[in-house]
Motif scaffolding. Structure first.
Motif, short mmCIF file in Angstrom:
data_model
loop_
_atom_site.label_atom_id
_atom_site.label_comp_id
_atom_site.label_asym_id
_atom_site.label_seq_id
_atom_site.Cartn_x
_atom_site.Cartn_y
_atom_site.Cartn_z
N ILE A 58 37.10 42.26 39.05
CA ILE A 58 35.76 43.08 39.47
C ILE A 58 35.76 44.33 39.02
O ILE A 58 36.85 45.05 39.09
CB ILE A 58 35.98 42.82 41.23
CG1 ILE A 58 34.73 43.64 41.71
CG2 ILE A 58 37.11 43.41 41.84
CD1 ILE A 58 34.60 43.35 43.30
N LYS A 59 34.61 44.85 38.63
CA LYS A 59 34.23 46.25 38.27
C LYS A 59 33.76 46.88 39.49
O LYS A 59 32.47 46.67 39.64
CB LYS A 59 33.39 46.39 36.77
CG LYS A 59 33.38 47.69 36.34
CD LYS A 59 32.46 47.72 35.09
CE LYS A 59 32.32 48.85 34.69
NZ LYS A 59 30.86 49.29 34.03
N VAL A 60 34.06 48.02 39.93
CA VAL A 60 33.70 48.97 40.94
C VAL A 60 33.38 50.28 40.03
O VAL A 60 34.37 51.00 39.84
CB VAL A 60 34.38 49.13 42.25
CG1 VAL A 60 33.63 49.93 43.01
CG2 VAL A 60 34.77 47.54 42.85
N GLY A 61 31.96 50.94 39.87
CA GLY A 61 32.22 52.12 39.19
C GLY A 61 32.70 51.91 37.76
O GLY A 61 32.51 50.90 36.85
N ASP A 62 33.59 52.81 37.48
CA ASP A 62 34.34 53.03 36.23
C ASP A 62 35.59 52.03 36.11
O ASP A 62 36.04 52.16 35.18
CB ASP A 62 34.39 54.23 35.70
CG ASP A 62 33.21 55.17 35.55
OD1 ASP A 62 32.15 54.52 34.90
OD2 ASP A 62 33.21 56.40 35.99
N VAL A 82 38.86 38.82 29.46
CA VAL A 82 38.25 39.56 30.51
C VAL A 82 37.76 40.77 30.18
O VAL A 82 36.67 41.53 30.56
CB VAL A 82 39.34 39.93 31.69
CG1 VAL A 82 38.77 40.73 32.55
CG2 VAL A 82 39.69 38.53 32.16
N LEU A 83 38.40 41.64 29.42
CA LEU A 83 38.27 42.95 28.77
C LEU A 83 36.93 42.63 27.86
O LEU A 83 35.89 43.82 27.91
CB LEU A 83 39.29 43.41 27.59
CG LEU A 83 40.77 43.55 28.37
CD1 LEU A 83 41.66 44.05 27.42
CD2 LEU A 83 40.48 44.71 29.48
N ALA A 84 36.78 41.52 27.11
CA ALA A 84 35.50 41.59 26.28
C ALA A 84 34.18 41.59 27.12
O ALA A 84 33.08 42.05 26.88
CB ALA A 84 35.62 40.19 25.46
N HIS A 85 34.18 40.85 28.32
CA HIS A 85 33.34 40.96 29.28
C HIS A 85 32.75 42.01 29.67
O HIS A 85 31.47 42.35 29.85
CB HIS A 85 33.71 39.97 30.53
CG HIS A 85 32.45 39.96 31.65
ND1 HIS A 85 31.50 39.15 31.67
CD2 HIS A 85 32.63 40.78 32.60
CE1 HIS A 85 30.60 39.44 32.59
NE2 HIS A 85 31.37 40.49 33.34
N ASP A 114 30.40 44.50 39.47
CA ASP A 114 30.40 43.08 38.63
C ASP A 114 31.65 42.42 38.52
O ASP A 114 32.67 42.93 38.24
CB ASP A 114 30.21 43.70 37.18
CG ASP A 114 29.97 42.84 35.95
OD1 ASP A 114 29.70 41.66 36.38
OD2 ASP A 114 30.24 42.97 34.83
N THR A 115 31.43 41.12 39.04
CA THR A 115 32.73 40.12 38.83
C THR A 115 32.44 39.47 37.58
O THR A 115 31.52 39.13 37.14
CB THR A 115 32.61 39.37 40.00
OG1 THR A 115 31.66 38.65 40.12
CG2 THR A 115 32.61 40.29 41.36
N PHE A 116 33.74 38.97 37.06
CA PHE A 116 33.98 37.99 36.24
C PHE A 116 34.92 36.97 36.39
O PHE A 116 35.88 36.96 37.46
CB PHE A 116 34.76 38.86 34.93
CG PHE A 116 35.20 38.06 33.70
CD1 PHE A 116 34.08 37.34 32.96
CD2 PHE A 116 36.34 37.30 33.74
CE1 PHE A 116 34.56 36.64 31.84
CE2 PHE A 116 36.73 36.45 32.77
CZ PHE A 116 35.70 36.11 31.82
N SER A 117 34.50 35.67 35.95
CA SER A 117 35.25 34.39 36.47
C SER A 117 35.70 33.71 35.06
O SER A 117 34.86 33.74 34.34
CB SER A 117 34.45 33.52 37.37
OG SER A 117 35.15 32.41 37.54
N HIS A 118 36.80 33.23 34.94
CA HIS A 118 37.14 32.09 34.02
C HIS A 118 36.44 30.69 34.25
O HIS A 118 36.50 29.91 33.35
CB HIS A 118 38.40 31.95 33.75
CG HIS A 118 39.45 33.07 33.23
ND1 HIS A 118 39.08 33.71 31.84
CD2 HIS A 118 40.53 33.91 33.61
CE1 HIS A 118 39.80 34.72 31.64
NE2 HIS A 118 40.80 34.69 32.52
N ASP A 119 35.89 30.73 35.41
CA ASP A 119 35.24 29.29 36.12
C ASP A 119 36.35 28.24 35.80
O ASP A 119 36.01 27.22 35.27
CB ASP A 119 33.87 29.18 35.10
CG ASP A 119 32.82 29.72 35.43
OD1 ASP A 119 32.66 30.27 36.47
OD2 ASP A 119 32.18 30.41 34.40
N VAL A 120 37.46 28.40 36.41
CA VAL A 120 38.48 27.41 36.29
C VAL A 120 38.85 27.03 37.72
O VAL A 120 38.81 27.94 38.68
CB VAL A 120 39.91 27.96 35.53
CG1 VAL A 120 39.73 28.14 34.17
CG2 VAL A 120 40.52 29.11 36.25
#
Length: 133
Positions: free
Chosen positions: A23-27, A63-66, A5-11
């Motif tokens: 990027i979250k890979v597993g845990d 990021v953490l909240a996502h 799962d990836t996260f972006s600030h869209d900036v």
């Protein structure tokens, strides 16, 4: 099967340089260097290390909240700071204030410069969702 799962600030910069903020890979969550930018990607607080720390923490919290995790699940950080001898005490104080009693592993590296004029710090992180929040 491992999920990603990836996260972006869209900036600006993310697409041009081809990276995700996290990027979250597993845990495990790998978080790119966070810096003092606003929601539009504009760099804030040039030359003001305290202001930059406040904005870095704010961007990290997004990021953490996502991922539904907290700073207590961060296991490692890497701090890149311009003029380390002059800014070392500020870096230590900001780190202690943000993390409180939690003690992630940490590496601080003095650098000659960073991407934006007046940018004094950038911090990357690794978090583990298996740790208690």
């Amino acid at each position: 099967m491992t999920t990603i799962d990836t996260f972006s600030h869209d900036v600006s910069g993310e697409k041009e340089f081809g990276f995700a903020q996290a990027i979250k890979v597993g845990d495990t969550i790998y978080i790119s260097g966070q810096l003092a930018h606003d929601e539009h990607g504009d760099f804030l607080h040039p030359g003001d290390i305290d202001g930059q720390f406040r904005q870095v923490w704010a961007n990290l919290e997004k990021v953490l909240a996502h991922y539904g995790v907290t700073r207590n699940q961060i296991v490692q950080d890497g701090v890149f700071v311009v003029d380390l001898p002059q800014n070392a005490a500020t870096v230590a104080a900001a780190h202690l204030e943000y993390f409180g009693a939690h003690r992630p592993t940490s590496t601080t590296v003095g650098v000659a410069s960073l991407f934006f004029p007046g940018q004094l710090l950038e911090i990357n992180f690794i978090a583990d969702t298996r740790l208690p929040a």
